[in-house]
Design a protein around this motif. Structure first.
Motif, PDB file in Angstrom:
ATOM      1  N   GLY A  53       0.794  -1.230   0.000  1.00 18.70           N
ATOM      2  CA  GLY A  53       0.000   0.000   0.000  1.00 18.70           C
ATOM      3  C   GLY A  53       0.819   1.268   0.000  1.00 18.70           C
ATOM      4  N   LEU A  54       2.134   1.141  -0.179  1.00 20.38           N
ATOM      5  CA  LEU A  54       3.014   2.313  -0.078  1.00 20.38           C
ATOM      6  C   LEU A  54       3.181   3.068  -1.396  1.00 20.38           C
ATOM      7  CD1 LEU A  54       5.928   0.939   2.164  1.00 20.38           C
ATOM      8  CD2 LEU A  54       4.164   2.578   2.810  1.00 20.38           C
ATOM      9  N   ASP A  55       2.738   2.502  -2.517  1.00 17.88           N
ATOM     10  CA  ASP A  55       2.984   3.097  -3.840  1.00 17.88           C
ATOM     11  C   ASP A  55       4.474   3.354  -4.039  1.00 17.88           C
ATOM     12  OD1 ASP A  55       0.284   3.050  -4.425  1.00 17.88           O
ATOM     13  OD2 ASP A  55      -0.061   5.108  -3.756  1.00 17.88           O
ATOM     14  N   LEU A  56       5.262   2.307  -3.835  1.00 12.54           N
ATOM     15  CA  LEU A  56       6.712   2.435  -3.911  1.00 12.54           C
ATOM     16  C   LEU A  56       7.189   2.945  -5.267  1.00 12.54           C
ATOM     17  CD1 LEU A  56       7.913  -0.831  -2.084  1.00 12.54           C
ATOM     18  CD2 LEU A  56       8.008   1.508  -1.214  1.00 12.54           C
ATOM     19  N   ASP A  57       6.474   2.589  -6.323  1.00 12.86           N
ATOM     20  CA  ASP A  57       6.904   2.992  -7.658  1.00 12.86           C
ATOM     21  C   ASP A  57       6.970   4.508  -7.803  1.00 12.86           C
ATOM     22  OD1 ASP A  57       4.055   2.717  -7.321  1.00 12.86           O
ATOM     23  OD2 ASP A  57       3.821   3.146  -9.460  1.00 12.86           O
ATOM     24  N   LYS A  58       6.110   5.230  -7.069  1.00 11.80           N
ATOM     25  CA  LYS A  58       6.119   6.687  -7.149  1.00 11.80           C
ATOM     26  C   LYS A  58       7.364   7.286  -6.508  1.00 11.80           C
ATOM     27  CE  LYS A  58       1.092   7.101  -7.412  1.00 11.80           C
ATOM     28  NZ  LYS A  58      -0.141   7.614  -6.768  1.00 11.80           N
ATOM     29  N   ALA A  59       8.021   6.485  -5.665  1.00 13.06           N
ATOM     30  CA  ALA A  59       9.271   6.923  -5.051  1.00 13.06           C
ATOM     31  C   ALA A  59      10.477   6.335  -5.767  1.00 13.06           C
ATOM     32  CB  ALA A  59       9.294   6.525  -3.568  1.00 13.06           C
ATOM     33  N   GLY A  60      10.226   5.595  -6.849  1.00 13.18           N
ATOM     34  CA  GLY A  60      11.326   4.985  -7.594  1.00 13.18           C
ATOM     35  C   GLY A  60      11.854   3.725  -6.946  1.00 13.18           C
ATOM     36  N   LEU A  61      11.024   3.042  -6.155  1.00 12.22           N
ATOM     37  CA  LEU A  61      11.445   1.845  -5.438  1.00 12.22           C
ATOM     38  C   LEU A  61      10.624   0.632  -5.868  1.00 12.22           C
ATOM     39  CD1 LEU A  61      11.773   3.283  -1.812  1.00 12.22           C
ATOM     40  CD2 LEU A  61      13.642   2.776  -3.394  1.00 12.22           C
ATOM     41  N   THR A  62      11.182  -0.544  -5.600  1.00 13.58           N
ATOM     42  CA  THR A  62      10.465  -1.799  -5.831  1.00 13.58           C
ATOM     43  C   THR A  62      10.691  -2.723  -4.645  1.00 13.58           C
ATOM     44  OG1 THR A  62      12.359  -2.765  -6.985  1.00 13.58           O
ATOM     45  CG2 THR A  62      10.674  -1.682  -8.346  1.00 13.58           C
ATOM     46  N   ALA A  63       9.799  -3.689  -4.495  1.00 12.97           N
ATOM     47  CA  ALA A  63       9.949  -4.725  -3.469  1.00 12.97           C
ATOM     48  C   ALA A  63       9.986  -6.079  -4.162  1.00 12.97           C
ATOM     49  CB  ALA A  63       8.783  -4.664  -2.484  1.00 12.97           C
ATOM     50  N   ASP A  64      10.577  -7.079  -3.489  1.00 16.39           N
ATOM     51  CA  ASP A  64      10.602  -8.416  -4.078  1.00 16.39           C
ATOM     52  C   ASP A  64       9.248  -9.102  -3.885  1.00 16.39           C
ATOM     53  OD1 ASP A  64      10.477  -9.402  -1.471  1.00 16.39           O
ATOM     54  OD2 ASP A  64      12.568 -10.044  -1.405  1.00 16.39           O
ATOM     55  N   LYS A  65       9.137 -10.347  -4.306  1.00 11.62           N
ATOM     56  CA  LYS A  65       7.844 -11.029  -4.264  1.00 11.62           C
ATOM     57  C   LYS A  65       7.343 -11.245  -2.842  1.00 11.62           C
ATOM     58  CE  LYS A  65       9.852 -15.691  -4.578  1.00 11.62           C
ATOM     59  NZ  LYS A  65       9.889 -16.950  -5.365  1.00 11.62           N
ATOM     60  N   ARG A  66       8.244 -11.164  -1.843  1.00 13.10           N
ATOM     61  CA  ARG A  66       7.815 -11.260  -0.447  1.00 13.10           C
ATOM     62  C   ARG A  66       7.615  -9.885   0.186  1.00 13.10           C
ATOM     63  NH1 ARG A  66       8.248 -16.600   1.578  1.00 13.10           N
ATOM     64  NH2 ARG A  66       7.024 -15.774   3.296  1.00 13.10           N
ATOM     65  N   GLY A  67       7.595  -8.844  -0.634  1.00 19.04           N
ATOM     66  CA  GLY A  67       7.340  -7.496  -0.137  1.00 19.04           C
ATOM     67  C   GLY A  67       8.520  -6.870   0.577  1.00 19.04           C
ATOM     68  N   ARG A  68       9.718  -7.439   0.410  1.00 19.43           N
ATOM     69  CA  ARG A  68      10.898  -6.919   1.108  1.00 19.43           C
ATOM     70  C   ARG A  68      11.647  -5.909   0.243  1.00 19.43           C
ATOM     71  NH1 ARG A  68      12.686 -12.979   2.506  1.00 19.43           N
ATOM     72  NH2 ARG A  68      12.588 -12.912   0.236  1.00 19.43           N
ATOM     73  N   ILE A 109      12.996  -5.478   5.618  1.00 21.95           N
ATOM     74  CA  ILE A 109      14.206  -5.720   4.817  1.00 21.95           C
ATOM     75  C   ILE A 109      14.667  -7.170   4.935  1.00 21.95           C
ATOM     76  CG2 ILE A 109      14.907  -3.310   5.031  1.00 21.95           C
ATOM     77  CD1 ILE A 109      17.136  -4.211   6.948  1.00 21.95           C
ATOM     78  N   GLY A 110      13.952  -7.992   5.716  1.00 26.24           N
ATOM     79  CA  GLY A 110      14.278  -9.414   5.794  1.00 26.24           C
ATOM     80  C   GLY A 110      15.120  -9.785   6.991  1.00 26.24           C
ATOM     81  N   PHE A 111      15.836 -10.925   6.868  1.00 25.55           N
ATOM     82  CA  PHE A 111      16.601 -11.509   7.967  1.00 25.55           C
ATOM     83  C   PHE A 111      17.489 -10.469   8.639  1.00 25.55           C
ATOM     84  CE2 PHE A 111      20.117 -13.886   9.837  1.00 25.55           C
ATOM     85  CZ  PHE A 111      19.463 -14.916  10.482  1.00 25.55           C
ATOM     86  N   PRO A 112      17.638 -10.496  10.000  1.00 25.32           N
ATOM     87  CA  PRO A 112      17.105 -11.508  10.912  1.00 25.32           C
ATOM     88  C   PRO A 112      15.685 -11.240  11.400  1.00 25.32           C
ATOM     89  CG  PRO A 112      18.573 -10.062  12.119  1.00 25.32           C
ATOM     90  CD  PRO A 112      18.618  -9.613  10.692  1.00 25.32           C
ATOM     91  N   ALA A 113      15.127 -10.077  11.080  1.00 24.28           N
ATOM     92  CA  ALA A 113      13.721  -9.792  11.408  1.00 24.28           C
ATOM     93  C   ALA A 113      13.424 -10.003  12.897  1.00 24.28           C
ATOM     94  CB  ALA A 113      12.778 -10.639  10.546  1.00 24.28           C
TER      95      ALA A 113
END
Length: 466
Positions: free
Chosen positions: A275-290, A311-315
């Motif tokens: 829900g962050l609209d990352l593309d508008k900030a020039g960002l992408t996330a992987d398939k797990r939303g990281r 951002i993933g491990f170690p979470a």
């Protein structure tokens, strides 16, 4: 001029520490989050409720006292969900007040709602009424956390088929339970429900569990859980979960069927970035939303940072807090000390597991020579006093320079004990410090001296023959 120097999206452990660190450095800081979610997933459905639930389980079942008072010992025979959640609700309420007080005391603005990007410096904060407030910031920190991953093929009702979020608000203690996933969260809940008397079956598609931990300690945990009637099904995948009026039926790909009152999925987590609209900030996330970050927790856009579970491990809450602080310091141009790569890992199974540094397998793979020193709780006076006959501490030591390469602990207070080893390692100390140190008696900390003497005696024998 932007509205804020640092805008943090998410108020979990990483977000809190980022905003407060920036405020302490004299910057204008703000946090975006829903009022009912202050403190983030960690406070409402993750770390705090699960660890509080664990304390309630240990207290009410009397599990840790059974070596002293007999296997039938229980503080309360009929433990209800109300018994378990009373303590959790109390702690969450107090912690929300603490978080709110800390943010107010440090003059961190709290913007109620959910945030989404309009551009690389602009975020729209949508309130409960659906109205947007547009704010700008020089630096932005994404600390939105994660949610449990839910397989599309499974129909969750949060009553009989649950995930790790909904299990904390369950209606009753199940007599039997299937837990899908033998990761940290899955094993923590498996041990809790087993302690409550539920017949637990753990299904894991890998051939082992907690493979990042010391193998001997994982075997000790497995043995302890089997004593509590936990069944493990490794190398198995779930083909389907059926809900029936009298319970659930879990069907494995191998054809096995497991009947149980309830099923809990703990099959990874999904970053809360959709829900962050990352593309508008020039960002992408992987398939797990990281979101990918560099060593300073910067994303592909240098003034946008990401910290915590997203951002993933170690979470872990502890590492998320430090990531938030370091991200804020970097954004503010503040220098930071170097603590080293080694971070303590704490797993709140029953008993606890905690470690820092490398495992025996990792050292062997890296062709690094080491010697092992072990201390067992049953040989310590404090271990006898508290009734913990299972606990152990293991030190991995370099025979050449005598530095600690790894500290691995299993048993009561493991997540506290590990910090003694962390301090020695962080300060560049050797095992000789632990040999010469005087520890209070009787304590579990004394296990360090026992293990240190054990390993130095082994090294001495090798040196004599060499």
């Amino acid at each position: 001029m932007p509205d804020f120097d640092i805008l943090v999206i998410g108020s979990g452990p990483g977000g809190q520490k980022a905003a407060i660190a920036a405020a302490k450095l004299g910057r204008r800081a703000a946090i975006v989050d829903r009022p009912d979610a202050l403190g983030g997933v960690s406070l409402h459905t993750g770390t705090i409720p699960s660890k509080t639930l664990r304390e309630a389980v240990l207290y009410l079942t009397g599990l840790n006292q059974r070596d002293l008072y007999g296997q039938s010992y229980r503080l309360k025979d009929d433990i209800t969900v109300a018994d378990l959640t009373a303590r959790t609700e109390h702690v969450i309420s107090r912690e929300v007040d603490v978080v709110r007080s800390q943010l107010a005391r440090n003059q961190v603005a709290l913007l109620p709602g959910t945030g989404h990007f309009l551009d690389q410096h602009t975020v729209a904060v949508r309130d409960a009424a659906g109205q947007d407030r547009v704010v700008t910031a020089e630096n932005i920190v994404i600390a939105t956390g994660t949610r449990p991953a839910r397989p599309a093929t499974v129909e969750f009702d949060d009553v009989t088929v649950m995930d790790s979020d909904s299990v904390v608000s369950m209606e009753r203690v199940p007599r039997s339970m299937v837990i899908v996933g033998a990761g940290v969260i899955g094993m923590e809940y498996a041990s809790m429900f087993a302690a409550l008397g539920s017949k637990v079956t753990v299904v894991e598609q890998r051939e082992a569990m907690l493979d990042f931990c010391d193998g001997e300690i994982v075997e000790a945990l497995k043995y302890h859980l089997r004593e509590l009637a936990v069944t493990f099904r490794f190398g198995e995948t779930v083909a389907a979960v059926e809900r029936h009026p009298r319970g659930t039926l879990t069907i494995l790909a191998s054809g096995k069927k497991i009947a149980a009152d309830a099923v809990m999925y703990s099959a990874g987590r999904q970053g809360l970035t959709d829900g962050l609209d990352l593309d508008k900030a020039g960002l992408t996330a992987d398939k797990r939303g990281r979101i990918s970050v560099d060593e300073h927790y910067r994303t592909a856009v240098p003034h946008i940072y990401a910290v915590g579970d997203v951002i993933g491990f170690p979470a872990l809450a502890a590492t998320s807090m430090e990531q938030g602080r370091l991200a804020a310091y970097h954004a503010c141009g503040e220098s930071v000390g170097v603590a080293g790569d080694a971070q303590p890992i704490g797993i709140y199974t029953i008993p606890e597991i905690s470690f820092i540094g490398r495992t025996e397998d990792q050292l062997t793979d890296d062709m690094v020579p080491f010697e092992v020193g072990v201390s067992r709780y049953r040989e310590l006076a404090r271990g006898q006093i508290i009734g913990d006959a299972h606990g152990m501490l293991k030190l991995l030591v370099s025979p050449t320079d005598r530095r600690l390469l790894g500290v691995h602990c299993f048993g009561t207070g493991a997540t506290e004990l590990v910090h003694i080893g962390q301090t020695v390692m962080g300060c560049g100390g050797t095992v000789d410090y632990l040999v010469d140190a005087v520890f209070n008696y009787p304590t579990l900390a004394e296990s360090y001296k026992v293990a240190a003497l054990d390993v130095t005696n082994k090294i001495r024998q090798i040196d004599r023959l060499g």
